[in-house]
Design an enzyme around this catalytic site. Sequence first.
Site, PDB file in Angstrom:
ATOM      1  CG  ASP A 142      -2.060   0.884   1.210  1.00 49.29           C
ATOM      2  OD1 ASP A 142      -2.214   1.612   0.216  1.00 49.29           O
ATOM      3  OD2 ASP A 142      -2.848   0.873   2.172  1.00 49.29           O
ATOM      4  CG  ASP A 169      -7.767   4.418   0.933  1.00 53.94           C
ATOM      5  OD1 ASP A 169      -7.643   3.183   0.765  1.00 53.94           O
ATOM      6  OD2 ASP A 169      -6.919   5.118   1.499  1.00 53.94           O
TER       7      ASP A 169
END
Lengths: 935, 432
Positions: free
Chosen positions: A533, A608
Amino acid sequence: MAAFIVRMGPVLMLWLAVCVSGSWAVDRGNFKTCDQSTFCKRQRALKPGQSPYRALLETLELTNTKLTLQLINDNNKVRLLLELYRLQGNMTRVKINELKPLKPRFEVPDVLINDPPTEPLSLLSQDENGMVLSLGADSQRLIVSAKPFRLDIMEGREVLLSLNSRGLLAFEHLRIRKDTLADPEGAEKKEETDAASEQTEGEEATKEDEKVEDGMWEETFKSHTDSKPNGPTSISLDFSLPGVEHVYGIPEHADTLKLKTTDGGEPYRLYNLDVFQYELFNPMALYGAIPVMLSHSPQRTMGLFWLNAAETWVDISSNTAGKTVFGQMLDYVQGSSETPQTDVRWISESGIIDVFIMLGPTPTDVFAQYASLTGTQAFPPLAALAYHQCRWNYNDQEDVAAVDQGFDQHDIPYDFIWLDIEHADGKRYFTWDPHKFPQPKEMLQGLEDKRRKMVAIVDPHIKVDNSYKIHSEIRSRGFYIKNKDGGDYEGWCWPGNSGYPDFTNPEMRAWWASMFAYDQYEGSRENLYTWNDMNEPSVFNGPEVTMHKDAVHGNWEHRDLHNIYGLYVQMATAEGLIQRSGGVERPFVLTRAFFAGSQRYGAVWTGDNAAEWDHLKITIPMCLSLGLVGVSFCGADVGGFFKSPSPELLVRWYQTGAYQPFFRAHAHLDTPRREPWLFGPENTALIREAVRQRYALLPYWYQLFYHAHRTGQPVMRYSLWVEYPQDTATFSMDDQFLLGRDLLVHPVTEEGARGVTAYLPGNGEVWFDVHTFQKHNGGQNLYIPVTMSSIPVFQRGGSIIPRKVRVRRSSSCMEHDPYTLYVALSPKRFAQGELYIDDGHTFSYEKQKEFIYRRLAFANNTLSSRNLAPGSQFTTLSWIEKIVILGASKPSKVTLKMPDGKESQLEFDFDASMSVLTLRKPGVNAGVDWTVVLQ
Amino acid sequence: MHCPILIAVVIWSSCVDSQKIRGISLSYKRFYRERKSFLCIDGSKLIPFDQVNDDYCDCADGSDEPGTAACPDGRFYCTNLGYRPHYIPSSRVNDAICDCCDASDEYNSHTACQNTCRNLGQRERAEVKSQMRALDQGLRLKQQLIEEGVLTWRDKQAQLRDLQRVLDDLQTQLDDLRKEDARRKKEVDALRELEIGALETEENSHRSHIMNESPVSIFYELDSNRDGRLSAKEVRAKLTDIQDGERVLSEDEAVIRGRVPGRLVKGEPVLKAAVSAAEKAAAELKKVEDAYETVYMEIRDLREKLATDYGPEREFLFLYNQCFQLKVHEYFYELCPFNQVTQTSASGAEVSLGKWGSWAGSPQHRYSQMKYENGEPCWQGPTRNTVVTLTCGTETALRSVKEPGKCQYVAEFQTPVACRPALRQQGVHSEL
């Protein structure tokens, strides 16, 4: 959680200051507009018109592999070098660099899988205005016009594509700083001046150089100053696509599949950024960048691959976009000669122009062409295609065990449980929190006992802490990215002050890969995989929440290679997972940032997102766009990352996600728990059913990925133009999609929907509802009433899809289970499909040819299974337990024939109302030849 | 050890005689009598008997495949001799994971499952035994606590009555004292009025020596706005010349309450006496007022506490005024039943995880859970709350605190009063 708040308080506050706006949405002010990115502003200020560039035809050099030609800018007399290549597979490569740059300009390495093989070009004719070259086969020609410089690629009398037709080629050459601020060391200055004076007409060039605009040598955005030691270096080129009204690609944007025109608005931006709470339907940059655009018309599909890893902006305009329906009608009535045309302009901050023109002509051709350049989708382990359960964060080992137990209690299958950043000791990746995860190996063994797996996050920001082995090793080996002053670059991220390893350095990547060895990564086991990430990279206190452009990677500035950083992180991690198994096991690595070529290393997700209906809708165009440019293994957080979904949204998201390639539920730390059984028995049952549909279809998914890996064809396709390239009616539709060729999925993305209108493509084709087996004609919009129980999914008449209907608690448990074949007959009573089987997790399919690949075909009332890969060998315990033939008529007798001549009668059942014929238990091994005859 | 052999023999023999009907319980055996054909239990279909457990799903209800994984929602019966028999989803048959302790679910996978039923049974029986012992002891302790609770309840009631009486007394005293106080104050005021009147007449002529002689007049002189108080401003205005230049009069120093100018009236014996009497009365009043307040609050608290639901037999009353602590890694948790839950970090910062809300168990077992609500708000989130689950044990202690979702805490609190005789039934049930 409280512990999080206490420890992360300062970080959060900082992050808040950087990222959070008052309202629920992205804070646009944190990210640059074209106007705030000075090179984009300068370039965009140039208007179409007469190009100052002229081809110096006398400099032409034509070899077996390429043509070179010098271009001169008549305004400043700077010369460029044009290189033209005819590449195998109907592609043309155009490279433009400075003839004699003051120092080398960055050319993106490691993206192309090899030096693309060339084909000879031949000069057909030449005069003082230009020349005509043959592009090999067909009637394709390349026309070079000298003044102004322009390239046209033609087929017959038709122009397929033109370069610099609007005169927007602009190449900011490297120059010596002349304004008062700079006083380079004397020696350096002298050397550079010498270099400059070598250029012909150098004096005039100097005059042009003296025009110094704001932002050329330094640029400030918010509180961050970019020192720009190389000054202005941007490049730009325009392309015209006559006959084209539809262009796609250049992910990642949270926008429609069909790209919009950008006249009067912002260009599409490609700059990998960690965008907090991103907004939908706009061209802002997101986590990844793939500078590939596809154009499509009923006549031809083409692609443009702009190989540049610097910040890039893409402008799109169209001569039809602005027209009203009335205007278009008028054109039609008056027989207007104007053909539709799309104009595209690429602008990058540094590097060179290196563009691959993929000439199609079919979508399949373009996918193959792009795959021949950058490689295909990594073939994932089968389990990675199953369901993934994630949350920021599963708190501790007990929590993991309880969630695992919950899935069994509620009889919902899953393969992977994920651990986010809280699992590590103080966000020191490769470690485990000693209180929450004191026995990681025991935990992993517990999952292994259920034949399940785990993914733990490993981010590329490394806590600056001398007692942390990873940090001290990277530092002592000098592997960190440097700041402009030569020290280790440091920025703020989850662990606090962090260093960023220079993944562009192959030695660094090799070292990183070695850290995944079982004896290095403590607590790891075979069933632990990795998630990268924050690899844009995310720097909480950096400009636009990322790294300073003047940070240094060896000889290059971060500016030059920003967009490829994330690719390298995933590359090194995947390599680590391969190496730890001695090259035996296929890796599985998820990444958030990506670039062209990232498909070779694993899966991506759309970052996200939020628990909103529109975010569910956008998953379709976002993953379709990625599929078109090679990245098939795409998914979105099921349920939405931020905020909390209603049970209805969650169920609909599971139903959609079950038919998207990467199927993972994920949730933000602040959201209430949302494991599938927390919303009452009814919703639990609905989610269970959605997940089971996924598992039953795993053989088909696996086969699609094998195909994508072999050919570069996307798994999740845009229904109409990839499979039905002539069907213009739906070129802009992105609320449904095909999986492979044969499954059409129309997710329900409206709250409270009672029905949806799906478009069933293909005149003369038929489609079968997979839930009811009802037959519908293709070439129509069909209203389908829906309940909460499922979303509309159709199987194409003419296809055969294998399923494993015995859904068990994980995909590994289903390994030896028998297949059920769903044969959907076309109106001509024909069908075909494939069956691919291997061990599901190693490279043996590739190295030892250990796989089964068979053609299943139904014709003349005979269904047969034939080997498609004679050189391969693999034995399976799986057998054929059932054959369901949709659109069949009732036979009097069904005979199974084996190659050794043995025959047996099969029992069958015929449902006359739906014309479904079910053959009972053929019982043959899935890996052998057999024939079933209906009489 | 010959027991495992015995079990193996039993299993082997049972396999032989129920080859066709693997995966069913005794009570279902009647559906599977070996005949020519088999009727799906839901009556939907008649199939040849040899298609029962032939690894192909014929019946919609899955009843033809009780012993294989062929039917999607089938179930498989683990006999689990020596332990507890139970059903598993048929998808767990032959999936290479041992589910039945008698290993009967993995008859055709490559996994070698051990028969662990005997061990499990022994262990469970031992556990049940110790649980039963704990339950018995817990119930005895609970009875004691209930009895203590009755006494405490009576004590508290008596205490309440006593306090009420005290309060009544204090009320009477207060009434008297308030009258006395008012009378005294009036007297002082009258005397002071006289004094000031006299001084005013002399003020002009005796200004200079008054400054040296009479504190009352000095006060009067300084009190330029005639509010009966001296403020720093007033004093500073008049006394600039006698300041030492470095010290500035603070507000505290300067304010002299007009109510107590008694110290200023040294020279007047009558006034002095009156003032001192008034002071005494006021002090007395204050004392009684304070006492009244204290008792009143005590009654209020007590009433509030007595109004709390301490369970049907007031068995939870003994927790009143107690707190229980637990350390979990770097956090220190404290549960004060019927009051609050708090968390203290290593750095000493205390955070409220919720104040007593209500009993929150299921309708049948209302007293099995407590809810503490409205603790400190979370960053970008709701307020913290804690659900405390009460479990039966011989000791009263906080056993665990967890945070499964952000700022949503769950705690386990063990106490004998959570022991219920019904638990004995459950325990006996699981005992073989």
